[in-house]
Design an enzyme around this catalytic site. Structure first.
Site, PDB file in Angstrom:
ATOM      1  N   HIS A 117       0.834  -1.219   0.000  1.00 42.39           N
ATOM      2  CA  HIS A 117       0.000   0.000   0.000  1.00 42.39           C
ATOM      3  C   HIS A 117       0.867   1.267   0.000  1.00 42.39           C
ATOM      4  O   HIS A 117       0.430   2.312   0.460  1.00 42.39           O
ATOM      5  CB  HIS A 117      -0.952   0.048   1.195  1.00 42.39           C
ATOM      6  CG  HIS A 117      -1.712  -1.222   1.418  1.00 42.39           C
ATOM      7  ND1 HIS A 117      -2.950  -1.462   0.892  1.00 42.39           N
ATOM      8  CD2 HIS A 117      -1.372  -2.347   2.110  1.00 42.39           C
ATOM      9  CE1 HIS A 117      -3.374  -2.665   1.252  1.00 42.39           C
ATOM     10  NE2 HIS A 117      -2.419  -3.237   1.984  1.00 42.39           N
TER      11      HIS A 117
ATOM     12  N   SER B  13      15.232  22.421 -15.109  1.00 42.29           N
ATOM     13  CA  SER B  13      14.072  23.284 -15.329  1.00 42.29           C
ATOM     14  C   SER B  13      14.547  24.606 -15.880  1.00 42.29           C
ATOM     15  O   SER B  13      15.620  25.096 -15.517  1.00 42.29           O
ATOM     16  CB  SER B  13      13.344  23.504 -14.003  1.00 42.29           C
ATOM     17  OG  SER B  13      12.558  24.676 -14.069  1.00 42.29           O
TER      18      SER B  13
ATOM     19  N   LYS C 153      16.232  22.271  -9.852  1.00 44.97           N
ATOM     20  CA  LYS C 153      15.540  21.065 -10.282  1.00 44.97           C
ATOM     21  C   LYS C 153      16.407  20.102 -11.070  1.00 44.97           C
ATOM     22  O   LYS C 153      17.219  20.489 -11.889  1.00 44.97           O
ATOM     23  CB  LYS C 153      14.361  21.455 -11.175  1.00 44.97           C
ATOM     24  CG  LYS C 153      13.253  22.131 -10.412  1.00 44.97           C
ATOM     25  CD  LYS C 153      12.367  21.129  -9.736  1.00 44.97           C
ATOM     26  CE  LYS C 153      11.192  20.827 -10.648  1.00 44.97           C
ATOM     27  NZ  LYS C 153      10.312  19.853 -10.032  1.00 44.97           N
TER      28      LYS C 153
ATOM     29  N   GLU D  82       9.967   9.182 -16.429  1.00 47.32           N
ATOM     30  CA  GLU D  82       8.572   9.570 -16.704  1.00 47.32           C
ATOM     31  C   GLU D  82       8.171   9.183 -18.126  1.00 47.32           C
ATOM     32  O   GLU D  82       7.031   8.777 -18.376  1.00 47.32           O
ATOM     33  CB  GLU D  82       8.395  11.070 -16.497  1.00 47.32           C
ATOM     34  CG  GLU D  82       8.473  11.463 -15.035  1.00 47.32           C
ATOM     35  CD  GLU D  82       8.505  12.971 -14.851  1.00 47.32           C
ATOM     36  OE1 GLU D  82       7.567  13.507 -14.250  1.00 47.32           O
ATOM     37  OE2 GLU D  82       9.459  13.619 -15.312  1.00 47.32           O
TER      38      GLU D  82
END
Ligand code: ARG
Length: 457
Positions: A153, A274, A280, A287
């Site tokens: 979970h 970024s 970043k 992704e």
């Protein structure tokens, strides 16, 4: 090609909707190989003369050189790669080119070309999977002892080792490889010589062409052979399953790379920055692996939907079989390479992983097991006692093994100071030495077996 029967040529719309050359030019190598095997067989069977066959074969070899050097020209009037090659052949060698299409149809030709292409794609997928496996077992061997929280979970469950976690992915890649090789075993039959749908009256030798193109045998039913795209769906289904695994691993890397987790530093080479936020480092490759998995599954769905309503034999809908396979194969090759790179070159932050395992009461099951083993308490009661200990530790914001013995004894008097040895995360993983468990020695055995299987000794 069929002007004899027609009074008018195709409209501009017909030419555009009909053209598959923009994508099926990817089949040019397979198409030329198929034609060379076919013409050699026609000559061996006395269906064309050795001279004509030699002329055609030289022409085909020359076309291959041209395409290798300059690419394949895209002329919509020629519809597809088969007509593009044949038309160039007739420019090069004259009317004798017209003998190549004896005892053959574009229907068996495209089925053969496409099988050859899919077979190569499947071999590439397996090679990509093998490279990923090498990265996984190498890193798993380095981290057989590195403690991290295992989750259910997405809540801390029990400590595991990072090596064990990476070897879980290795098991998935083993199944993925076997799906591609199973698919190849089924596609190992050559449709060439099935002609349009019914076979041919010419005395062809299908064994010879099958052998020349590296197939185990010819297909046994001409109707099935020109209508079958199972091999492409098998490939796409294997690719989808593989992509699902890659996507789940990518999802974990994305989570692990986030600041609150901080379990991994992904390689700079597979991350982006970024344009506005200087701090970043984004896990874009991971992704995109997760995103591309959706597209690959979409490609598999697309071909299944194309095929599901088609009567035997060939229908033009089947021209739509290639774009989803080409797209999925390109995406899968990239996803495999990106994933192997991330596994090989990531820096695993084992300090953070251990800290997270220690803070999440991950050894609560070990306390319950200890009560069962050492104090002969039924597991359900032990579970209850342990729950009280976790509640107390949580209220004090400390780990289980930081609770003083008196406090534990106040919960249950049967607890004594030997319990602390069972409460460390190291003791917890070492204890789980059942076959396939997370104990470092078990993980090392699995890694050694995997290295042997991959020839990495
Ligand atoms: N361009 C076609 C395809 O990719 C080749 C087969 C054409 N056969 C036919 N009967 N129109 O499917």
């Amino acid at each position: 090609m069929w002007g004899g029967r027609f009074a008018a040529g195709p409209s501009a719309i017909m030419r555009e909707i009909n053209a598959s050359i923009p994508f099926d030019k990817a089949l040019w190598r397979q198409d030329i190989a198929g034609s060379r095997a076919h013409v050699a067989m026609l000559a061996a069977q006395g269906i064309v003369t050795p001279d004509d066959a030699a002329t055609i074969d030289e022409g085909l070899a020359r076309i291959a050189e041209e395409y290798e050097r300059d690419g394949v020209p895209e002329d919509w009037d020629l519809e597809d790669i088969h007509m593009t090659v044949e038309s160039r052949l007739s420019e090069l060698v004259g009317p004798v080119a017209g003998r190549l299409h004896t005892a053959r149809s574009r229907n068996d030709q495209v089925a053969t070309d496409f099988r050859l292409w899919v077979r190569e794609a499947s071999l590439r997928a397996e090679a990509g999977l093998e490279a990923l496996q090498r990265a996984l077992v190498t890193r798993a061997g380095e981290h057989a002892d590195s403690i991290m929280p295992g989750f259910t979970h997405l809540q801390t469950a029990q400590p595991v080792t990072l090596g064990h976690h990476l070897m879980a992915s290795y098991e998935m890649t083993k199944r993925d490889r076997s799906r591609f090789s199973d698919a190849r075993a089924r596609m190992d039959e050559c449709p060439l010589g099935s002609a349009a749908l019914a076979g041919t009256g010419f005395p062809i030798d299908r064994e010879a062409t099958a052998r020349a193109l590296g197939f185990a045998e010819p297909t046994r039913n001409s109707l099935d052979a020109v209508s079958d795209r199972d091999f492409a769906m098998d490939y796409l289904q294997a690719a989808s399953q593989c992509a699902i695994h890659l996507s789940r691993l990518a999802e974990e890397l994305i989570l692990w790379a986030s600041q609150p987790f901080g379990f991994v530093r992904l390689p700079d080479t597979l991350s982006t920055g970024s344009s506005i936020m200087p701090q970043k480092k984004n896990p874009d490759a991971a992704e995109l692996v997760r995103g591309h998995a959706g597209r690959i599954i979409g490609c598999a769905t697309s071909l299944m939907i194309t095929m599901k309503g088609l009567p035997l034999a060939y229908s033009k809908d089947m021209q739509d079989d290639k774009p989803p396979v080409f797209e999925a194969a390109g995406l899968l090759d990239l996803c495999l390479a990106a994933t192997a790179g991330m596994i090989a070159d990531s820096e695993f932050r084992t300090d953070r992983m251990r800290q997270a395992a220690e803070m999440g009461f991950a050894t609560a099951t070990d306390l319950a097991d200890w009560l069962v083993r050492e104090a002969d308490i039924p597991f359900r009661e032990a579970h209850h006692i342990t729950g009280a200990a976790v509640k107390l530790a949580e209220s004090r914001n400390v780990a289980l093994d930081a609770l003083p013995l008196q406090d534990l004894q106040a919960i249950d008097a049967r607890i004594d100071d030997r319990v602390f040895a069972a409460l460390s995360v190291d003791a917890s993983v070492a204890a789980r030495a059942s076959y396939g468990g997370t104990a470092p020695d078990e993980v090392r055995k699995r890694v050694a077996e995997a290295r042997a299987a991959l020839g990495m000794e």
